[in-house]
Design an enzyme around this catalytic site. Structure first.
Site, PDB file in Angstrom:
ATOM      1  N   CYS A  58       0.811  -1.230   0.000  1.00  0.00           N
ATOM      2  CA  CYS A  58       0.000   0.000   0.000  1.00  0.00           C
ATOM      3  C   CYS A  58       0.837   1.270   0.000  1.00  0.00           C
ATOM      4  CB  CYS A  58      -0.951   0.008   1.189  1.00  0.00           C
ATOM      5  SG  CYS A  58      -2.169  -1.291   1.081  1.00  0.00           S
ATOM      6  N   HIS A  72      -3.495   7.349   2.459  1.00  0.00           N
ATOM      7  CA  HIS A  72      -3.853   6.044   1.902  1.00  0.00           C
ATOM      8  C   HIS A  72      -5.216   5.654   2.483  1.00  0.00           C
ATOM      9  CE1 HIS A  72      -4.019   1.944   0.803  1.00  0.00           C
ATOM     10  NE2 HIS A  72      -3.738   1.478   2.006  1.00  0.00           N
ATOM     11  N   ASN A 104      -9.989  -0.227  -0.217  1.00  0.00           N
ATOM     12  CA  ASN A 104      -8.529  -0.103  -0.173  1.00  0.00           C
ATOM     13  C   ASN A 104      -7.962  -0.568  -1.515  1.00  0.00           C
ATOM     14  OD1 ASN A 104      -5.800  -0.323   0.238  1.00  0.00           O
ATOM     15  ND2 ASN A 104      -5.955  -1.415   2.194  1.00  0.00           N
TER      16      ASN A 104
HETATM   17  N1  ACO Z   1     -18.016  -9.204   8.641  1.00  0.00           N
HETATM   18  C1  ACO Z   1     -18.485  -9.453   9.858  1.00  0.00           C
HETATM   19  N2  ACO Z   1     -17.701  -9.746  10.909  1.00  0.00           N
HETATM   20  C2  ACO Z   1     -16.383  -9.769  10.710  1.00  0.00           C
HETATM   21  C3  ACO Z   1     -15.802  -9.522   9.435  1.00  0.00           C
HETATM   22  C4  ACO Z   1     -16.681  -9.237   8.378  1.00  0.00           C
HETATM   23  N3  ACO Z   1     -16.248  -8.955   7.136  1.00  0.00           N
HETATM   24  N4  ACO Z   1     -14.465  -9.625   9.545  1.00  0.00           N
HETATM   25  C5  ACO Z   1     -14.189  -9.912  10.808  1.00  0.00           C
HETATM   26  N5  ACO Z   1     -15.336 -10.016  11.530  1.00  0.00           N
HETATM   27  C6  ACO Z   1     -15.509 -10.316  12.949  1.00  0.00           C
HETATM   28  C7  ACO Z   1     -14.309 -11.032  13.544  1.00  0.00           C
HETATM   29  O1  ACO Z   1     -14.378 -12.412  13.314  1.00  0.00           O
HETATM   30  C8  ACO Z   1     -14.443 -10.660  15.007  1.00  0.00           C
HETATM   31  O2  ACO Z   1     -15.407 -11.500  15.604  1.00  0.00           O
HETATM   32  P1  ACO Z   1     -15.244 -11.994  17.143  1.00  0.00           P
HETATM   33  O3  ACO Z   1     -15.274 -10.742  17.948  1.00  0.00           O
HETATM   34  O4  ACO Z   1     -16.427 -12.885  17.315  1.00  0.00           O
HETATM   35  O5  ACO Z   1     -13.914 -12.689  17.175  1.00  0.00           O
HETATM   36  C9  ACO Z   1     -15.018  -9.244  14.983  1.00  0.00           C
HETATM   37  O6  ACO Z   1     -15.599  -9.096  13.682  1.00  0.00           O
HETATM   38  C10 ACO Z   1     -13.989  -8.156  15.211  1.00  0.00           C
HETATM   39  O7  ACO Z   1     -12.850  -8.411  14.396  1.00  0.00           O
HETATM   40  P2  ACO Z   1     -11.580  -7.479  14.428  1.00  0.00           P
HETATM   41  O8  ACO Z   1     -10.561  -8.021  13.493  1.00  0.00           O
HETATM   42  O9  ACO Z   1     -11.159  -7.229  15.849  1.00  0.00           O
HETATM   43  O10 ACO Z   1     -12.197  -6.130  13.838  1.00  0.00           O
HETATM   44  P3  ACO Z   1     -11.514  -4.725  13.683  1.00  0.00           P
HETATM   45  O11 ACO Z   1     -12.320  -3.719  14.375  1.00  0.00           O
HETATM   46  O12 ACO Z   1     -10.036  -4.764  13.979  1.00  0.00           O
HETATM   47  O13 ACO Z   1     -11.680  -4.447  12.121  1.00  0.00           O
HETATM   48  C11 ACO Z   1     -10.310  -4.497  10.127  1.00  0.00           C
HETATM   49  C12 ACO Z   1     -11.062  -5.313  11.175  1.00  0.00           C
HETATM   50  C13 ACO Z   1     -11.324  -3.659   9.370  1.00  0.00           C
HETATM   51  C14 ACO Z   1      -9.598  -5.451   9.181  1.00  0.00           C
HETATM   52  C15 ACO Z   1      -9.292  -3.557  10.803  1.00  0.00           C
HETATM   53  O14 ACO Z   1      -8.544  -4.279  11.755  1.00  0.00           O
HETATM   54  C16 ACO Z   1      -8.334  -2.891   9.833  1.00  0.00           C
HETATM   55  O15 ACO Z   1      -8.699  -2.023   9.077  1.00  0.00           O
HETATM   56  N6  ACO Z   1      -7.029  -3.224   9.914  1.00  0.00           N
HETATM   57  C17 ACO Z   1      -5.975  -2.528   9.160  1.00  0.00           C
HETATM   58  C18 ACO Z   1      -5.999  -2.785   7.675  1.00  0.00           C
HETATM   59  C19 ACO Z   1      -4.860  -2.037   7.023  1.00  0.00           C
HETATM   60  O16 ACO Z   1      -4.667  -0.864   7.249  1.00  0.00           O
HETATM   61  N7  ACO Z   1      -4.033  -2.689   6.239  1.00  0.00           N
HETATM   62  C20 ACO Z   1      -2.850  -2.040   5.722  1.00  0.00           C
HETATM   63  C21 ACO Z   1      -2.919  -1.766   4.332  1.00  0.00           C
HETATM   64  S1  ACO Z   1      -3.267  -3.174   3.336  1.00  0.00           S
HETATM   65  C22 ACO Z   1      -1.875  -3.525   2.326  1.00  0.00           C
HETATM   66  O17 ACO Z   1      -0.779  -3.107   2.580  1.00  0.00           O
HETATM   67  C23 ACO Z   1      -2.008  -4.486   1.135  1.00  0.00           C
END
Ligand code: ACO
Length: 319
Positions: free
Chosen positions: A112, A246, A276
């Protein structure tokens, strides 16, 4: 010598995939995706449509906006995680497609952060006199490395391309750049296979992410980066006119904007409509802000990115 932006462009594939479409693929909901990420929809490349296809549309757009001839481009740097081929690199594919003459053409592969890395490479060539008019592109077909059965990642990404044409100038332009990486975090965000580490039989290469852990390091790193830009450039609150981050997650963007003490009205946001798009997200957001008239000549812009590797980078630009 400095480099300044003389033209921008973007391209999104036609097909739109909404959160409701994703509800039919995996156990998720529009409400969850919007609340956790800010994403409502994303564009997905058509079958056979490649990263260089998207890149060439965006690049033509940027070259038209700059009002220059393609032959005057003397360097091509493409940021991408999803090149068409192992080689030729996407820069060479673009060179052939756009009729750009013999010049250095390369691609930079830092997930990214690839666009910020590509922009910084091109800027360094201009500063040292090795290039006068580079084309810098961020282009991705992330949909090709998504595991469409993994709800934790498939809801996040989209396809697209953005481009800028730089020109050598006696005043900046690009004022300050900073790049960083820390390979110790490689396992939090990676692909399960590649070329010299091929996928198991019958499988395709897929992106994997420990989203929650990535989130924490991303916020911490981006806050550190904001502090560095402010300190090294003696910036005061209100100096930055537009923050062009980003577009990974609205919550990460909001946390960084808060550290920057910039109101959300001064942040260019495309994450809701684009998802993204990795390397493509910053140049597409930049082009959006410029074409809709929010970003004006003379404005001070801060671009920043964080991605797999981990890699990160920022760029302070007088537009
Ligand atoms: N739909 C419904 N529920 C979901 C989904 C989904 N799509 N995905 C995960 N959940 C659930 C999980 O299983 C979890 O359930 P549990 O509480 O029963 O275990 C719950 O939702 C919470 O999951 P978290 O992973 O803690 O959710 P979070 O608030 O952290 O959000 C996310 C997840 C959106 C992925 C976030 O962590 C994020 O944006 N991370 C950073 C991404 C990023 O910036 N990446 C860098 C760039 S990418 C690159 O370089 C290619």
């Amino acid at each position: 010598m400095y480099s300044r932006i003389i033209g921008t462009g973007r391209y999104l594939p036609e097909r739109v995939m909404t959160n409701f479409d994703l509800e039919k693929l995996v156990d998720t909901s529009d409400e969850w995706i919007r609340a956790r990420t800010g994403i409502s929809e994303r564009h997905i490349a058509a079958e056979g449509e490649t990263t260089s296809d998207l890149a060439s549309h965006a690049a033509r757009n940027a070259i038209d906006a700059a009002g220059v001839e393609p032959e005057s481009i003397d360097m091509i740097v493409v940021g991408t995680t999803t090149p068409d081929l192992v080689f030729p690199n996407v820069g060479c594919l673009l060179q052939e497609r756009l009729g750009i003459g013999a010049c250095p053409a390369l691609s930079v592969e830092t997930a990214c952060s690839s666009f910020i890395y590509a922009l910084t490479v091109a800027d360094q060539f201009v500063r040292t006199g090795l290039a006068k008019r580079p084309l810098v592109v961020g282009a991705e077909t992330m949909s090709r490395i998504i595991d469409w059965t993994d709800r934790e990642t498939c809801v996040l990404f989209g396809d697209g391309a953005g481009a800028v044409v730089l020109d050598a100038a006696s005043e900046p332009g690009i004022i300050f750049s900073s790049l960083g990486a820390d390979g110790r975090y490689r396992q939090l965000l990676d692909t399960d296979s590649g070329i010299s580490q091929p996928p198991p039989d019958g499988k395709k290469t897929s992106l994997r992410m420990k989203g929650n852990e990535v989130f924490k390091v991303a916020v911490r790193t981006l806050e550190g980066m904001v502090d560095e830009v402010i300190e090294k450039n003696n910036l005061k609150q209100g100096d930055i006119d537009w923050f062009v981050p980003h577009q990974a997650n609205l919550r990460i963007i909001a946390a960084t904007a808060k550290r920057l003490k910039i109101p959300m009205e001064r942040v260019i946001l495309t994450v809701a409509e684009h998802g993204n798009t990795s390397a493509a997200s910053i140049p597409m957001a930049l082009d959006t802000g410029i074409r809709d008239g929010r970003i004006k000549r003379g404005d001070l812009l801060l671009l920043e990115a964080f991605g797999g590797g981990f890699t990160w980078g920022s760029s302070l630009i007088r537009y």
